[in-house]
Design a protein around this motif. Structure first.
Motif, mmCIF file in Angstrom:
data_model
loop_
_atom_site.group_PDB
_atom_site.id
_atom_site.type_symbol
_atom_site.label_atom_id
_atom_site.label_comp_id
_atom_site.label_asym_id
_atom_site.label_seq_id
_atom_site.Cartn_x
_atom_site.Cartn_y
_atom_site.Cartn_z
ATOM 1 N N GLY A 109 -91.783 -43.694 9.853
ATOM 2 C CA GLY A 109 -92.455 -42.402 10.297
ATOM 3 C C GLY A 109 -93.309 -42.366 11.373
ATOM 4 O O GLY A 109 -93.923 -43.400 11.773
ATOM 5 N N VAL A 110 -94.068 -41.178 11.884
ATOM 6 C CA VAL A 110 -94.958 -41.152 12.685
ATOM 7 C C VAL A 110 -96.102 -40.073 11.928
ATOM 8 O O VAL A 110 -95.554 -39.200 11.107
ATOM 9 C CB VAL A 110 -94.486 -40.567 14.086
ATOM 10 C CG1 VAL A 110 -93.660 -41.622 14.749
ATOM 11 C CG2 VAL A 110 -93.848 -39.133 14.060
ATOM 12 N N VAL A 111 -97.291 -40.288 12.553
ATOM 13 C CA VAL A 111 -98.534 -39.292 12.072
ATOM 14 C C VAL A 111 -99.070 -38.834 13.199
ATOM 15 O O VAL A 111 -99.486 -39.410 14.210
ATOM 16 C CB VAL A 111 -99.443 -40.297 11.151
ATOM 17 C CG1 VAL A 111 -100.611 -39.293 10.437
ATOM 18 C CG2 VAL A 111 -98.561 -40.731 9.787
ATOM 19 N N VAL A 112 -99.221 -37.379 13.254
ATOM 20 C CA VAL A 112 -99.789 -36.568 14.132
ATOM 21 C C VAL A 112 -100.991 -35.941 13.733
ATOM 22 O O VAL A 112 -100.989 -35.309 12.454
ATOM 23 C CB VAL A 112 -98.762 -35.756 14.797
ATOM 24 C CG1 VAL A 112 -99.479 -34.621 15.920
ATOM 25 C CG2 VAL A 112 -97.673 -36.403 15.407
ATOM 26 N N ALA A 113 -102.254 -36.047 14.369
ATOM 27 C CA ALA A 113 -103.347 -35.419 13.990
ATOM 28 C C ALA A 113 -103.201 -33.768 13.924
ATOM 29 O O ALA A 113 -102.916 -33.349 15.098
ATOM 30 C CB ALA A 113 -104.581 -35.756 14.764
ATOM 31 N N ALA A 114 -103.265 -33.148 12.961
ATOM 32 C CA ALA A 114 -103.063 -31.783 13.112
ATOM 33 C C ALA A 114 -104.353 -31.121 13.271
ATOM 34 O O ALA A 114 -105.158 -31.314 12.951
ATOM 35 C CB ALA A 114 -102.638 -31.067 11.992
ATOM 36 N N GLY A 134 -109.431 -40.922 17.363
ATOM 37 C CA GLY A 134 -109.210 -42.177 18.119
ATOM 38 C C GLY A 134 -109.416 -43.178 17.249
ATOM 39 O O GLY A 134 -109.253 -44.521 17.803
ATOM 40 N N LYS A 135 -109.882 -43.127 16.035
ATOM 41 C CA LYS A 135 -110.162 -44.472 15.266
ATOM 42 C C LYS A 135 -109.150 -44.864 14.315
ATOM 43 O O LYS A 135 -108.926 -45.738 13.875
ATOM 44 C CB LYS A 135 -111.366 -44.043 14.572
ATOM 45 C CG LYS A 135 -112.555 -43.932 15.421
ATOM 46 C CD LYS A 135 -113.851 -43.332 14.372
ATOM 47 C CE LYS A 135 -115.108 -43.113 15.378
ATOM 48 N NZ LYS A 135 -116.391 -42.831 14.245
ATOM 49 N N TYR A 136 -108.054 -43.918 14.163
ATOM 50 C CA TYR A 136 -106.950 -44.030 13.206
ATOM 51 C C TYR A 136 -105.874 -44.639 13.953
ATOM 52 O O TYR A 136 -105.476 -44.271 15.200
ATOM 53 C CB TYR A 136 -106.665 -42.780 12.414
ATOM 54 C CG TYR A 136 -107.941 -42.433 11.709
ATOM 55 C CD1 TYR A 136 -108.494 -43.121 10.606
ATOM 56 C CD2 TYR A 136 -108.328 -40.644 11.884
ATOM 57 C CE1 TYR A 136 -109.804 -42.435 9.945
ATOM 58 C CE2 TYR A 136 -109.243 -40.302 10.916
ATOM 59 C CZ TYR A 136 -109.904 -41.130 10.180
ATOM 60 O OH TYR A 136 -111.034 -40.821 9.552
ATOM 61 N N ASP A 137 -104.804 -45.197 13.307
ATOM 62 C CA ASP A 137 -103.766 -45.599 13.801
ATOM 63 C C ASP A 137 -102.630 -44.498 14.157
ATOM 64 O O ASP A 137 -101.384 -44.700 13.376
ATOM 65 C CB ASP A 137 -103.100 -46.873 13.190
ATOM 66 C CG ASP A 137 -101.795 -47.715 14.014
ATOM 67 O OD1 ASP A 137 -101.724 -47.504 15.029
ATOM 68 O OD2 ASP A 137 -101.253 -48.264 13.096
ATOM 69 N N LEU A 138 -102.810 -43.391 14.572
ATOM 70 C CA LEU A 138 -102.051 -42.410 14.671
ATOM 71 C C LEU A 138 -101.007 -42.452 16.109
ATOM 72 O O LEU A 138 -100.918 -43.315 16.976
ATOM 73 C CB LEU A 138 -102.731 -41.017 14.998
ATOM 74 C CG LEU A 138 -103.981 -40.805 14.085
ATOM 75 C CD1 LEU A 138 -104.817 -39.579 14.412
ATOM 76 C CD2 LEU A 138 -103.389 -40.560 12.509
#
Length: 216
Positions: A109-114, A134-138
């Motif tokens: 899956g994928v993760v998006v910053a809300a 910008g620090k997370y592997d999003l």
């Protein structure tokens, strides 16, 4: 194709006053090709989505399950909220960002910053991950959100570019009239979660404000 990737319903989100059936009708009226149901910490079961579409007699609108997870560090510090697509189970709202990303990526899956730059009601804090996106592997971030002020818009777009993330737009709808106001445009057809995750990972998307017919 145009999707609203951030919608809450009263089926699983107590903060929303949108009936699931009305989501379908409003999405059609807004000219959307698809939507994602992103309840707080809960993923819609696939069978429930099939039942919903059958009840509405809907054959064309693409309806995909996602979820919105609030994350907290090991010390209990709020790290922001994140949209998840492509993970097969509900994740709740107790994981750290790092644990969430690892678990979701392992399942494809994928993760998006809300809404990373949505202002908190008090102080100068954000009700999102802010510059930490910008620090997370999003995989992506909401560059457009109804709650952004001008500074938030500029920061979101600049960070999205510098971090190489997919640009996502979502209405974060909790009321029927909000559906489709902010959306994501995809360059290629989306028919499944696999398609959605692939296009977000590849960055083939852009955010758009529908009523102003503008995008970034």
């Amino acid at each position: 194709m145009e999707f609203d990737l951030h919608i809450h319903t009263n089926r699983f989100s107590g903060c929303s006053n949108i009936d699931p059936g009305e989501v379908i009708a409003r999405a059609q009226a807004a000219g959307l090709d698809g939507i994602a149901l992103t309840e707080h910490g809960i993923r819609w079961p696939d069978g429930e989505i099939v039942k919903l579409l059958d009840q509405c007699g809907e054959k064309k609108l693409i309806v995909l399950p996602g979820e919105e997870a609030a994350c907290y560090s090991s010390r209990g510090e709020f790290q922001g909220e994140f949209l998840v697509f492509g993970h097969p189970k509900s994740l709740g709202s107790a994981l750290s960002v790092e644990a969430l990303v690892e678990r979701v990526h392992e399942s494809g899956g994928v993760v998006v910053a809300a809404h990373p730059f949505k202002r908190a009601r008090r102080g100068n804090a954000y009700y999102g991950c802010g510059d930490n996106a910008g620090k997370y592997d999003l995989d992506g971030m909401e560059t457009l959100h109804p709650s952004y002020d001008e500074e938030g818009l500029e920061k979101a777009w600049a960070l999205c570019q510098s971090a190489g993330l997919a640009s996502i737009g979502g209405s974060d709808a909790h009321a029927p009239e909000q559906i489709g106001k902010v959306r994501t445009v995809f360059e290629r057809p989306i028919q499944s979660l696999e398609d959605l995750c692939r296009e977000i990972r590849e960055g083939r998307s852009r955010a758009k404000i529908a009523q102003e017919n503008s995008s970034k």
